[in-house]
Design an enzyme around this catalytic site. Structure first.
Site, PDB file in Angstrom:
ATOM      1  N   ARG A 289       7.361   8.898 -30.580  1.00  0.00           N
ATOM      2  CA  ARG A 289       5.932   9.188 -30.594  1.00  0.00           C
ATOM      3  C   ARG A 289       5.610  10.385 -31.474  1.00  0.00           C
ATOM      4  NH1 ARG A 289       5.749   9.969 -24.270  1.00  0.00           N
ATOM      5  NH2 ARG A 289       7.237  11.490 -25.059  1.00  0.00           N
TER       6      ARG A 289
ATOM      7  N   LYS B  32      23.115   6.886 -20.336  1.00  0.00           N
ATOM      8  CA  LYS B  32      23.044   7.046 -18.889  1.00  0.00           C
ATOM      9  C   LYS B  32      21.787   7.859 -18.546  1.00  0.00           C
ATOM     10  CE  LYS B  32      24.970  11.402 -17.592  1.00  0.00           C
ATOM     11  NZ  LYS B  32      25.729  12.207 -16.726  1.00  0.00           N
TER      12      LYS B  32
ATOM     13  N   ASP C 149      29.265   5.729 -21.569  1.00  0.00           N
ATOM     14  CA  ASP C 149      29.658   6.828 -20.694  1.00  0.00           C
ATOM     15  C   ASP C 149      30.532   7.692 -21.588  1.00  0.00           C
ATOM     16  OD1 ASP C 149      30.945   8.615 -19.043  1.00  0.00           O
ATOM     17  OD2 ASP C 149      31.043   7.227 -17.374  1.00  0.00           O
ATOM     18  N   HIS C 150      29.989   8.832 -22.029  1.00  0.00           N
ATOM     19  CA  HIS C 150      30.682   9.560 -23.103  1.00  0.00           C
ATOM     20  C   HIS C 150      32.071  10.030 -22.673  1.00  0.00           C
ATOM     21  CE1 HIS C 150      28.917  13.079 -21.048  1.00  0.00           C
ATOM     22  NE2 HIS C 150      29.971  13.714 -21.511  1.00  0.00           N
TER      23      HIS C 150
ATOM     24  N   LYS D  76      36.367  10.441 -24.826  1.00  0.00           N
ATOM     25  CA  LYS D  76      37.223  11.632 -24.920  1.00  0.00           C
ATOM     26  C   LYS D  76      38.672  11.205 -25.166  1.00  0.00           C
ATOM     27  CE  LYS D  76      34.403  14.540 -21.930  1.00  0.00           C
ATOM     28  NZ  LYS D  76      34.022  15.599 -22.864  1.00  0.00           N
TER      29      LYS D  76
ATOM     30  N   GLU E 184      31.703  21.875 -13.154  1.00  0.00           N
ATOM     31  CA  GLU E 184      30.950  22.599 -14.183  1.00  0.00           C
ATOM     32  C   GLU E 184      30.653  23.999 -13.665  1.00  0.00           C
ATOM     33  OE1 GLU E 184      27.832  19.793 -16.219  1.00  0.00           O
ATOM     34  OE2 GLU E 184      27.771  19.488 -14.060  1.00  0.00           O
TER      35      GLU E 184
ATOM     36  N   ASP F 102      24.740  11.701 -11.018  1.00  0.00           N
ATOM     37  CA  ASP F 102      24.951  12.306 -12.335  1.00  0.00           C
ATOM     38  C   ASP F 102      26.420  12.251 -12.777  1.00  0.00           C
ATOM     39  OD1 ASP F 102      23.682  13.615 -14.523  1.00  0.00           O
ATOM     40  OD2 ASP F 102      24.642  15.491 -13.927  1.00  0.00           O
TER      41      ASP F 102
ATOM     42  N   HIS G  71      31.090   8.929 -14.497  1.00  0.00           N
ATOM     43  CA  HIS G  71      32.307   9.521 -15.077  1.00  0.00           C
ATOM     44  C   HIS G  71      33.510   9.408 -14.137  1.00  0.00           C
ATOM     45  CE1 HIS G  71      29.482  10.953 -17.892  1.00  0.00           C
ATOM     46  NE2 HIS G  71      29.159  12.076 -17.301  1.00  0.00           N
TER      47      HIS G  71
ATOM     48  N   LYS H 163      28.237  21.536  -9.623  1.00  0.00           N
ATOM     49  CA  LYS H 163      27.706  22.523 -10.569  1.00  0.00           C
ATOM     50  C   LYS H 163      27.970  23.909 -10.012  1.00  0.00           C
ATOM     51  CE  LYS H 163      24.229  20.054 -13.114  1.00  0.00           C
ATOM     52  NZ  LYS H 163      24.956  20.114 -14.388  1.00  0.00           N
TER      53      LYS H 163
HETATM   54  N1  LIG Z   1      20.815  15.553 -23.578  1.00  0.00           N
HETATM   55  C1  LIG Z   1      22.039  15.275 -23.145  1.00  0.00           C
HETATM   56  O1  LIG Z   1      22.954  16.077 -23.268  1.00  0.00           O
HETATM   57  C2  LIG Z   1      22.322  13.941 -22.493  1.00  0.00           C
HETATM   58  C3  LIG Z   1      23.607  13.709 -21.977  1.00  0.00           C
HETATM   59  C4  LIG Z   1      23.889  12.469 -21.419  1.00  0.00           C
HETATM   60  C5  LIG Z   1      22.908  11.498 -21.375  1.00  0.00           C
HETATM   61  N2  LIG Z   1      21.670  11.757 -21.853  1.00  0.00           N
HETATM   62  C6  LIG Z   1      20.657  10.687 -21.796  1.00  0.00           C
HETATM   63  O2  LIG Z   1      20.213  10.424 -23.119  1.00  0.00           O
HETATM   64  C7  LIG Z   1      18.829  10.103 -23.129  1.00  0.00           C
HETATM   65  C8  LIG Z   1      18.114  11.086 -24.040  1.00  0.00           C
HETATM   66  O3  LIG Z   1      18.326  12.381 -23.579  1.00  0.00           O
HETATM   67  P1  LIG Z   1      17.558  13.637 -24.186  1.00  0.00           P
HETATM   68  O4  LIG Z   1      18.107  14.828 -23.500  1.00  0.00           O
HETATM   69  O5  LIG Z   1      17.575  13.584 -25.673  1.00  0.00           O
HETATM   70  O6  LIG Z   1      16.088  13.357 -23.662  1.00  0.00           O
HETATM   71  P2  LIG Z   1      14.746  14.079 -24.054  1.00  0.00           P
HETATM   72  O7  LIG Z   1      15.003  15.148 -25.062  1.00  0.00           O
HETATM   73  O8  LIG Z   1      14.047  14.438 -22.795  1.00  0.00           O
HETATM   74  O9  LIG Z   1      13.914  12.858 -24.676  1.00  0.00           O
HETATM   75  C9  LIG Z   1      14.247  12.254 -25.903  1.00  0.00           C
HETATM   76  C10 LIG Z   1      12.970  11.774 -26.561  1.00  0.00           C
HETATM   77  O10 LIG Z   1      12.451  10.677 -25.831  1.00  0.00           O
HETATM   78  C11 LIG Z   1      11.046  10.586 -26.113  1.00  0.00           C
HETATM   79  N3  LIG Z   1      10.330  10.260 -24.872  1.00  0.00           N
HETATM   80  C12 LIG Z   1       9.778   9.085 -24.530  1.00  0.00           C
HETATM   81  N4  LIG Z   1       9.196   9.094 -23.361  1.00  0.00           N
HETATM   82  C13 LIG Z   1       9.369  10.307 -22.878  1.00  0.00           C
HETATM   83  C14 LIG Z   1       8.989  10.927 -21.672  1.00  0.00           C
HETATM   84  N5  LIG Z   1       8.346  10.268 -20.719  1.00  0.00           N
HETATM   85  N6  LIG Z   1       9.330  12.216 -21.510  1.00  0.00           N
HETATM   86  C15 LIG Z   1      10.020  12.861 -22.452  1.00  0.00           C
HETATM   87  N7  LIG Z   1      10.380  12.315 -23.620  1.00  0.00           N
HETATM   88  C16 LIG Z   1      10.062  11.051 -23.835  1.00  0.00           C
HETATM   89  C17 LIG Z   1      10.639  11.911 -26.722  1.00  0.00           C
HETATM   90  O11 LIG Z   1      10.417  11.648 -28.069  1.00  0.00           O
HETATM   91  P3  LIG Z   1       8.963  11.296 -28.611  1.00  0.00           P
HETATM   92  O12 LIG Z   1       7.980  12.146 -27.840  1.00  0.00           O
HETATM   93  O13 LIG Z   1       9.030  11.659 -30.046  1.00  0.00           O
HETATM   94  O14 LIG Z   1       8.777   9.855 -28.366  1.00  0.00           O
HETATM   95  C18 LIG Z   1      11.856  12.790 -26.586  1.00  0.00           C
HETATM   96  O15 LIG Z   1      12.022  13.686 -27.647  1.00  0.00           O
HETATM   97  C19 LIG Z   1      18.374  10.180 -21.668  1.00  0.00           C
HETATM   98  O16 LIG Z   1      18.417   8.884 -21.125  1.00  0.00           O
HETATM   99  C20 LIG Z   1      19.416  11.077 -21.016  1.00  0.00           C
HETATM  100  O17 LIG Z   1      19.557  10.798 -19.641  1.00  0.00           O
HETATM  101  C21 LIG Z   1      21.361  12.957 -22.418  1.00  0.00           C
END
Ligand SMILES: NC(=O)c1ccc[n+]([C@@H]2O[C@H](COP(=O)([O-])OP(=O)(O)OC[C@H]3O[C@@H](n4cnc5c(N)ncnc54)[C@H](OP(=O)(O)O)[C@@H]3O)[C@@H](O)[C@H]2O)c1
Length: 514
Positions: free
Chosen positions: A61, A170, A199-200, A204, A238, A257, A262, A362
Site C-alpha cells: 500500500r 509464519k 519455518d526459517h 539453519k 531468547e 510463536d 520451530h 523470552k
Molecule cells: N519481522 C520478522 O523478523 C519476522 C520473523 C518471522 C516471521 N515474520 C512474519 O513475516 C511477515 C512480515 O513480517 P514483518 O515484520 O515484515 O511485518 P510488518 O513490518 O508489520 O508488515 C509488513 C508490511 O505488510 C503491509 N501490511 C498490510 N497490511 C498490514 C496491516 N494490517 N498492518 C501492518 N502492515 C500491513 C505493510 O506494507 P504496506 O503498508 O506498504 O502495504 C507492512 O510494511 C509476518 O507474517 C510476520 O509474522 C516476520
C-alpha cells in the site's frame, strides 16, 4: 574390498540452476523484507546464484516509486547484510527492481502486476517463473491469495517447472481450525507442490545437519532409541523481551510463536524414522508420522505435563529490564505466556517411554537453541565408587544457535597414578572448521523455493498435525486464564515448576554454559 567413498561431488548449488525468475514481495515496505529478504537476495546474487534473468518486484500500500524502493534496498543491504555492499555487483538486480503500489484486496492491482509481467516476458522473449513472497501480517494472506488466483498469476505456467510458487510466512494459523482454513484457501488457488510454508529454523545449517548427523554416520543410529537414550531436551531460549512486537506477541505467546513451529520441527527431525530417500516427500512423510505419534499432553494446573510462565522485572547482562506487563502494547492484565515447558511422549517402537522435554521462553538467561540427547548410565559396577569416579551419563548436545556445532560429553581418566574419572567435552564448532561465512537461513530457503525444492518447507498436514497437538493446550489455558500462570524473573531459566517437571522423573535440564 576397501571401505572407501567416491571422490567428493560438486556442491549442490553448482548442479542446480535457477530458471528465469521474478520474485514478488507482498509487504515489501516491512521489517522482514528489510532485515532478511533483501539481504538474502543480495548475498545470493553475490554468490552468482541468481539467474541472469532475475527480477524483483515489491508490492504494497505504501507509495514508493521504483527509484525509492531501489534506494531503500541499498540501505537494507548496508544495514543488515552479512557481507559488505558491492554496488557494481548489485547494479544488475537494481536495474531490474520495480515497485507497485496496490491494495491486497483489489483485483485490478493484481491485474496490473500481471500485465507488467506479461510485458516483461514479451520483452525478454522467454517465460519467467513467479515466486510470490507473502511478507505481510497474516490478516492479509487471504485476499492476497485469492487475488493471485483470480488474476491468473497463481496458475501461470502450471504443469511446467516454471509454475508459480508462493512462500508463506509464519504464523501459519492460530490454532487447528484457522490453520485448516488457511490451508483450504491456499489449496483453492495453488497446488500443494507450489506452496512453500516457511519455518526459517529449517534453513539453519545445524538443523539441516541433523539429517546428515543421524543418517550419514553409522555410529549414532544404532543407539538412537529407547535402549540407549534416557531423555531428550530441546531448548529455544531468547534473552530479548517482546521489544516493539508487543501487540503481536500478546495475541500469540510462546506456544504459538515457538513451540508449534520451530520446536516441533526440531523434534520431528531428531526423532523421525530414517526416510527411504532424500526426496522431499519421503522426508516430510516421516516427519508427519513422528508428529502423529506424539501423545496428547497431560493437562492439569498441578501435576500436568505443561508449564507456562510470564517474566517479571529482572537483570539481563547486568541491565535492569522491565517485566512483561510493563512492556509497550501489552494488555495490563495479560495472561499470555512468555515461557512454555512441555513433556512429550512418543508412542512408537523407537521412543516408547523416553520423555522429550521442550522449552522456550523470552528474557531467559541467555540466547541459545540446542538439542541435548541424554544417554543412559553405563551398565555394571566397575566404576561405582562415587568419591573416586565422577561419572556422568553421556550427552550429545547439538547447538543450533548462536554457537553452531555439537558437543559430546564423555567420561575420561584424569591423568595421574591413581584411577580417577572426570567428564570432558569433545567440541565441534562450525565457525572453527568451516569459517564463519555460512549463509543465512533465508538465503538457503529462497534459493530452494526458486529451485522448486520443498524439503525444508512445511507441508499442509505437517502444520495441521502440530496444531492438533498444541490446540488443546491453548484451549485449556483459555479456560484457566491466570490460574497456573507462573512468574519468573527476567534473566533466569524460567519458573521453578519447569525444573520440577523434570525432577518428578528424576531428570534435570542441562546446565547451559555461559
Ligand atoms: N519481522 C520478522 O523478523 C519476522 C520473523 C518471522 C516471521 N515474520 C512474519 O513475516 C511477515 C512480515 O513480517 P514483518 O515484520 O515484515 O511485518 P510488518 O513490518 O508489520 O508488515 C509488513 C508490511 O505488510 C503491509 N501490511 C498490510 N497490511 C498490514 C496491516 N494490517 N498492518 C501492518 N502492515 C500491513 C505493510 O506494507 P504496506 O503498508 O506498504 O502495504 C507492512 O510494511 C509476518 O507474517 C510476520 O509474522 C516476520
Amino acid at each position: 574390498m576397501p571401505d572407501t567413498h567416491p571422490a567428493s561431488a560438486p556442491s549442490s548449488s553448482k548442479l542446480r540452476e535457477v530458471p528465469p525468475t521474478a520474485i514478488i514481495i507482498f509487504g515489501a515496505s516491512g521489517d522482514l523484507t528489510a532485515r532478511k529478504l533483501i539481504p538474502a537476495l543480495y548475498n545470493l546474487n553475490l554468490d552468482n546464484l541468481l539467474p541472469t534473468d532475475f527480477y524483483l518486484f515489491g508490492f504494497g500500500r505504501s507509495s514508493l516509486p521504483d527509484s525509492e524502493f531501489q534506494q531503500l534496498n541499498i540501505t537494507h543491504i548496508k544495514d543488515f547484510s552479512r557481507r559488505l555492499f558491492n554496488a557494481d555487483k548489485w547494479s544488475t538486480v537494481q536495474s531490474k527492481t520495480y515497485y507497485q503500489t496496490g491494495s491486497y484486496e483489489t483485483l485490478s492491482d493484481f491485474i496490473i502486476l500481471k500485465e507488467k509481467i506479461d510485458a516483461l516476458e514479451k520483452n525478454i522473449g522467454k517465460p519467467i517463473q513467479l515466486l510470490f513472497y507473502l511478507s505481510t501480517p497474516p490478516t492479509v494472506f487471504k485476499p492476497t491469495l485469492e487475488n493471485l488466483g483470480n488474476s491468473g498469476l497463481a496458475s501461470r505456467h502450471l504443469g511446467t517447472k516454471l509454475a508459480s510458487k508462493v512462500i508463506i510466512e509464519k504464523p501459519f494459523g492460530r490454532d487447528l481450525g484457522s490453520a485448516h482454513d488457511l490451508n483450504a484457501i491456499i489449496t483453492h488457488q495453488f497446488q500443494e507442490n507450489q506452496v512453500f510454508r516457511i519455518d526459517h529454523y529449517l534453513g539453519k545449517e545445524t538443523v539441516q545437519d541433523l539429517l546428515i548427523l543421524r543418517f550419514a554416520n553409522s555410529i549414532f543410529e544404532p543407539i538412537w532409541n529407547l535402549n540407549y537414550v534416557n531423555y531428550v531436551e530441546i531448548t529455544v531460549a531468547e534473552s530479548l523481551g517482546v521489544g516493539k512486537r508487543g501487540g503481536y506477541y500478546d495475541q500469540s505467546g510462546a506456544l504459538r510463536d515457538m513451540i508449534q513451529n520451530h520446536i516441533m520441527q526440531l523434534l520431528s527431525l531428531i526423532a523421525m524414522e530414517p526416510p527411504i530417500s532424500t526426496d522431499p516427500e519421503d522426508i516430510r512423510n516421516e516427519k508427519v508420522k513422528l508428529l502423529k505419534a506424539i501423545q496428547p499432553v497431560k493437562l492439569a494446573v498441578d501435576g500436568g505435563d505443561v508449564v507456562r510462565g510470564q517474566y517479571e522485572e529482572g537483570l539481563i547482562a547486568g541491565e535492569k529490564v522491565p517485566g512483561y506487563l510493563q512492556e509497550a502494547d501489552i494488555y495490563p492484565n495479560s495472561y499470555t505466556e512468555t515461557f512454555v515447558a512441555l513433556k512429550l511422549l512418543i508412542n512408537n517402537w523407537r521412543w516408547n517411554g523416553v520423555p522429550f522435554y521442550v522449552r522456550s521462553g523470552k528474557r531467559m538467561a541467555r540466547r541459545v537453541s540446542e538439542i541435548a540427547i541424554h544417554f543412559k548410565y553405563p551398565h555394571g559396577s566397575l566404576f561405582k565408587e562415587a568419591s573416586k569416579y565422577d561419572l556422568i551419563p553421556n550427552t550429545l548436545v547439538i547447538q543450533i544457535q548462536p554457537d553452531e556445532g555439537s558437543t559430546l560429553i564423555i567420561n575420561c581418566k584424569v591423568p595421574g597414578l591413581e584411577t580417577r574419572t572426570q567428564p570432558i567435552k569433545m567440541h565441534f564448532r562450525y565457525a572453527t572448521t568451516f569459517g564463519s561465512e555460512t549463509p543465512e537461513a533465508y538465503e538457503r530457503l529462497i534459493l530452494d523455493a526458486m529451485l522448486h525444492d520443498n524439503t525444508l518447507f512445511i507441508r499442509s498436514d505437517e502444520a495441521e498435525t502440530s496444531w492438533k497437538l498444541c490446540t488443546p493446550i491453548l484451549n485449556f489455558w483459555q479456560e484457566c486464564k491466570h490460574h497456573g500462570l507462573e512468574k519468573y524473573t527476567a534473566g533466569s531459566w524460567g519458573p521453578t515448576t519447569a525444573t520440577e517437571l523434570l525432577w518428578n522423573d528424576k531428570h534435570e535440564w542441562r546446565k547451559i554454559d555461559a
